[in-house]
Design an enzyme around this catalytic site. Sequence first.
Site, PDB file in Angstrom:
ATOM      1  N   LYS A   1      72.756  46.403  33.486  1.00 55.40           N
ATOM      2  CA  LYS A   1      71.565  45.574  33.754  1.00 55.40           C
ATOM      3  C   LYS A   1      71.425  44.515  32.855  1.00 55.40           C
ATOM      4  O   LYS A   1      71.025  45.107  31.623  1.00 55.40           O
ATOM      5  CB  LYS A   1      70.447  46.175  34.161  1.00 55.40           C
ATOM      6  CG  LYS A   1      69.420  45.201  34.482  1.00 55.40           C
ATOM      7  CD  LYS A   1      67.774  46.114  34.824  1.00 55.40           C
ATOM      8  CE  LYS A   1      66.801  45.105  34.733  1.00 55.40           C
ATOM      9  NZ  LYS A   1      65.491  45.556  34.820  1.00 55.40           N
TER      10      LYS A   1
ATOM     11  N   ALA B   1      61.811  43.162  39.055  1.00 51.95           N
ATOM     12  CA  ALA B   1      60.726  43.008  38.345  1.00 51.95           C
ATOM     13  C   ALA B   1      59.623  42.332  39.357  1.00 51.95           C
ATOM     14  O   ALA B   1      59.782  41.474  39.919  1.00 51.95           O
ATOM     15  CB  ALA B   1      61.112  42.408  37.441  1.00 51.95           C
TER      16      ALA B   1
ATOM     17  N   ASN C   1      60.048  49.714  38.434  1.00 52.83           N
ATOM     18  CA  ASN C   1      59.647  50.699  37.355  1.00 52.83           C
ATOM     19  C   ASN C   1      58.176  50.814  37.245  1.00 52.83           C
ATOM     20  O   ASN C   1      57.614  51.930  37.699  1.00 52.83           O
ATOM     21  CB  ASN C   1      60.397  50.418  35.947  1.00 52.83           C
ATOM     22  CG  ASN C   1      59.977  51.296  34.966  1.00 52.83           C
ATOM     23  OD1 ASN C   1      59.053  52.363  35.178  1.00 52.83           O
ATOM     24  ND2 ASN C   1      60.828  51.652  33.963  1.00 52.83           N
ATOM     25  N   THR C   2      57.301  49.775  36.805  1.00 50.85           N
ATOM     26  CA  THR C   2      56.066  49.985  36.305  1.00 50.85           C
ATOM     27  C   THR C   2      55.215  50.326  38.020  1.00 50.85           C
ATOM     28  O   THR C   2      54.171  51.062  37.649  1.00 50.85           O
ATOM     29  CB  THR C   2      55.423  48.615  35.832  1.00 50.85           C
ATOM     30  OG1 THR C   2      56.293  48.217  34.749  1.00 50.85           O
ATOM     31  CG2 THR C   2      54.000  48.835  35.485  1.00 50.85           C
TER      32      THR C   2
END
Lengths: 66, 66, 66, 66, 259, 259, 259, 259
Positions: free
Chosen positions: F101, F188, F210-211
């Site tokens: 990535k 994102a 992710n977050t």
Amino acid sequence: MRVTLNGEAHDLREGITVSDLLAELGLVQRRIAVELNRAILPREDYPQRALRDGDVVEIVHFIGGG
Amino acid sequence: MRVTLNGEAHDLREGITVSDLLAELGLVQRRIAVELNRAILPREDYPQRALRDGDVVEIVHFIGGG
Amino acid sequence: MRVTLNGEAHDLREGITVSDLLAELGLVQRRIAVELNRAILPREDYPQRALRDGDVVEIVHFIGGG
Amino acid sequence: MRVTLNGEAHDLREGITVSDLLAELGLVQRRIAVELNRAILPREDYPQRALRDGDVVEIVHFIGGG
Amino acid sequence: MSEADIFELAGKPYRSRLIVGTGKYRDFSQTAAAIEKSGAEIVTVAVRRVNITDPGKENLLDFLDLSRITILPNTAGCYTASEAIRTARLARDAGIGALVKLEVIGDEKTLFPDVPATIEAARVLVEEGFLVLPYVNDDPVTCKRLEDIGCAAVMPLAAPIGSGLGIRNPYNIRIIVEQSRVPVIVDAGVGTASDVTQAMELGCDAVLLNTAIAGAKDPLLMAEAMRLGVEAGRKAFLAGRIPRKLYATASSPLDGVLQ
Amino acid sequence: MSEADIFELAGKPYRSRLIVGTGKYRDFSQTAAAIEKSGAEIVTVAVRRVNITDPGKENLLDFLDLSRITILPNTAGCYTASEAIRTARLARDAGIGALVKLEVIGDEKTLFPDVPATIEAARVLVEEGFLVLPYVNDDPVTCKRLEDIGCAAVMPLAAPIGSGLGIRNPYNIRIIVEQSRVPVIVDAGVGTASDVTQAMELGCDAVLLNTAIAGAKDPLLMAEAMRLGVEAGRKAFLAGRIPRKLYATASSPLDGVLQ
Amino acid sequence: MSEADIFELAGKPYRSRLIVGTGKYRDFSQTAAAIEKSGAEIVTVAVRRVNITDPGKENLLDFLDLSRITILPNTAGCYTASEAIRTARLARDAGIGALVKLEVIGDEKTLFPDVPATIEAARVLVEEGFLVLPYVNDDPVTCKRLEDIGCAAVMPLAAPIGSGLGIRNPYNIRIIVEQSRVPVIVDAGVGTASDVTQAMELGCDAVLLNTAIAGAKDPLLMAEAMRLGVEAGRKAFLAGRIPRKLYATASSPLDGVLQ
Amino acid sequence: MSEADIFELAGKPYRSRLIVGTGKYRDFSQTAAAIEKSGAEIVTVAVRRVNITDPGKENLLDFLDLSRITILPNTAGCYTASEAIRTARLARDAGIGALVKLEVIGDEKTLFPDVPATIEAARVLVEEGFLVLPYVNDDPVTCKRLEDIGCAAVMPLAAPIGSGLGIRNPYNIRIIVEQSRVPVIVDAGVGTASDVTQAMELGCDAVLLNTAIAGAKDPLLMAEAMRLGVEAGRKAFLAGRIPRKLYATASSPLDGVLQ
């Protein structure tokens, strides 16, 4: 003689008319409206209409609003 | 004898009961409801209640809806 | 003598200067710019610079755009 | 002998190989990569490549990231 | 979690939070297949006159497993309180219970409800013992009124019926969710899966839809999408989303970056 | 359908269209549990220096079933093409494959990419045989450039990393989907399940986050929500949603309404 | 154009399409200055008891040029039809005309209207000869009902009073504009100039606001901004905007580009 | 205020914050009339080959009052840095100054910029003394880069040129405004007046548009609308809007309400 003025009890002298009251309150020239015992009191009745014990009077005017 | 069935006039034989009518229409086993002259007709009355000339009958069921 | 003017081949008389060309095209007073063989040709060179066979000339002006 | 390990100076004994170093750090079984003086050091070179004074070593592994 | 997460409506527990309509399908078998894919346990139907001249053999209810599925009759097509009340009474008499989706339509272009008539009909039907689920616009005041009357839930619309516009005003839906002590079911206007996901994330208890599935190119696949979308939104609501921020926060730590 | 619906990335087939990060979790076991709930088959990791003074016993990869999960190392924290290239080479040398990535950050407040540097690094890494998945902003032109260079996918951002703002510009994402011949992965900015549902409904091939999971109050539950949200959106996209209309269309027929 | 473009309300022509409130200002002179900057020709006021113990010297109306400005008394603070009717009667008796902004509040947290009570009060007041401008939610059905009763305009809210959220549901406002034969005035919820511009672009006839000006850091400057925003939106509506497209169209021609 | 509020661009003061294009008009007189109505003091033009076979009598510049109006030549239609540089040099040589709207297009369907080529061309032109106003996408990182190179302003797009979609991503525009020390000019994609109002409320210094006026049904009226919309948004930005709240706040006081 006790009269309810805008929600509060006031002692007024016998025979005082609405005109007298407005004069004493300095509201003569003001753009106001008067409700007597839940009914609008026409302007022309102010001079002759004497307040009686137990009368409920509302005097309103315009203030800032949206 | 003329009876209004779901908004249309129909000639029915004298003395036919609601049960008879439902049987003729093949609706016996169906989940339906019957209104007679604007009032719900309870299921238990179907057998005895004979239709009379001028009766207004509504027979409803469930169809697709949202 | 063949010169490429704004992308198209044109036959021009020998020795014609850029000033002559602009005059013939009626562009003297116009706000334009001239590129000769891919380089800006300064205004002061218009009178003396004679075109040569094979020269590539671009003459541009302003049009409506966003 | 001073070697820069992951950005910090460390005193290591002469002749220590990369394999020795990884063993001492308990990284033998780990999925790691080693960069020696800014170039990847192939796994097969770990045993023979002895570190020299001034070498810059980077040892990386994988951690949580997005 | 989903074991624990029961949706209780009118005193009855359900695992599914998706309520589907039965209109606009190609045929009854497609209707049944779509319901099955959607996982819905509550299904709306309309009350209409039997066709006397041809009562037909097939019947919608024959295609539904009534041991598993709760039938929710609607009063669609009613423009007055009395029509709606009459329709509800007939529905109950047909013997599939006291639940009713109350619709009193106020305008045929928007199919938005007639608020005073809906309130009036709700009052009568609640008194008669119906379990009333009123279709209403996204007005917190009207929803509160209907709750106070004793409705079993409130069902504010997301957008006009069949419009597929999704939740036009999430703010009102959010306010209704915050103020309500009865279930809030978003009803009408949903277009695709993310609309139902959003509805559930706003804290709604369930979603009711019909056209979004029946009108999709592949209704069975959309039925599945809606089932998953409702579950996704419900879990996201319970999981507690991250706050929104204008700027970024790295998800990979900065320590140990190569120099 | 889901049997048939395979997501192919860099020549390898996957069933899951959700790619998750491993940052910001309480510990490795929570990381592993969240990955399992998310159903992800591709997982991103960061490349960092080993802590020499205390290499530690535990290691992230020991908690992941590498027989089932594809590791996608990132170049997070790199601000130049050369740093990113160097990080990618180290990652590959660690022996978990040629996937990377690619992140070349241009600004630490937004963590938006440095477009020219990302293009430059992508060109080098593709030449070196890497399977490059570039993190990029939602710019169709840059995405096309990266595709032409030979990247295995393009990964436009929905919003700033960790912002939870969701898809700020669905129009650009839609254009990127329409023009691309390689997979489009929204990377994102996702905040909740409806964001990923929407991304998939726009036609994206997968979502990377992710977050949104790690930062949720209940990460495992949010992981499930995200899995369901991706499936819901994918199915809705394939099912073909109804068109949007300003006005209503009844879902119950009008014939047979009581008079 | 603006010469020709007259806003007619209750039979009276106005040049300004911005109606402003008089609440929440520092003092009467600031109120008057803000009104003047806003260009408003119609101004709302509240009806309240005179303070008997201290009637005060200053009076709001003394600060307004009543030869130029139309006073619009409201029934703010009324929670029942009878309170609102009583307040309207007093306002009219005070001799500033038959116009009244009818508000019957249904809930103190949202200050959304009580729809049935608003309809009931409107019916009574219209019969008594009032020119009724009802504050109502963005419900096309209720707006139609109020128009049929004989209201002089309908005033759907953009968002909760004082919330500054702007037009939460442009779709409903658009539908109300399309169906109405009386003026449509967006009332309440506006936060900034672009909100009023958008309202006018949707085809509304006017906008009523108070807090957005009175609560701004610089009320006089915001008053100007609102005046300009209303004019901008009105002209844009009349001018006929370009259609929206997903892709681009060059504004500079391609012919004659250098090769 | 507007006296004080000067827009300074490349060292020159302007009163108007609206920059308009000259493409797509019926004729030069309509172009001139629209510019006049818009109040614009800066006007973009394209550089094209003179038609040799018919140079024509009329010329755009003859219709513009060059004593009052600043001409901003663009490099529209250029797909490489060198084409754009060449076009800019020709424009300057024509003697209308060193300002240039730098466009390096990356794709003909979106007309989005080629970011690396735009940066490269900007660097060269700044070195040659041009006052460069680059058209760029709404990417904070690229905008920062262009500012650091020495551009006189940055001009992020709102949406694709001519699309009329308005500000697709207000978040990015907001971030660009917060980080920039040179003027931020929203360029391209505006559709109607509320779009420009919003742009100015976000804190942009100016707006550049063409199609939104030239393509309107009534271009002169839309030109006026745009002028007013820019002023409205600018004043609203300076006035400081009220905060957004989910719930309501009364604008009329509660004391003195009739009991």
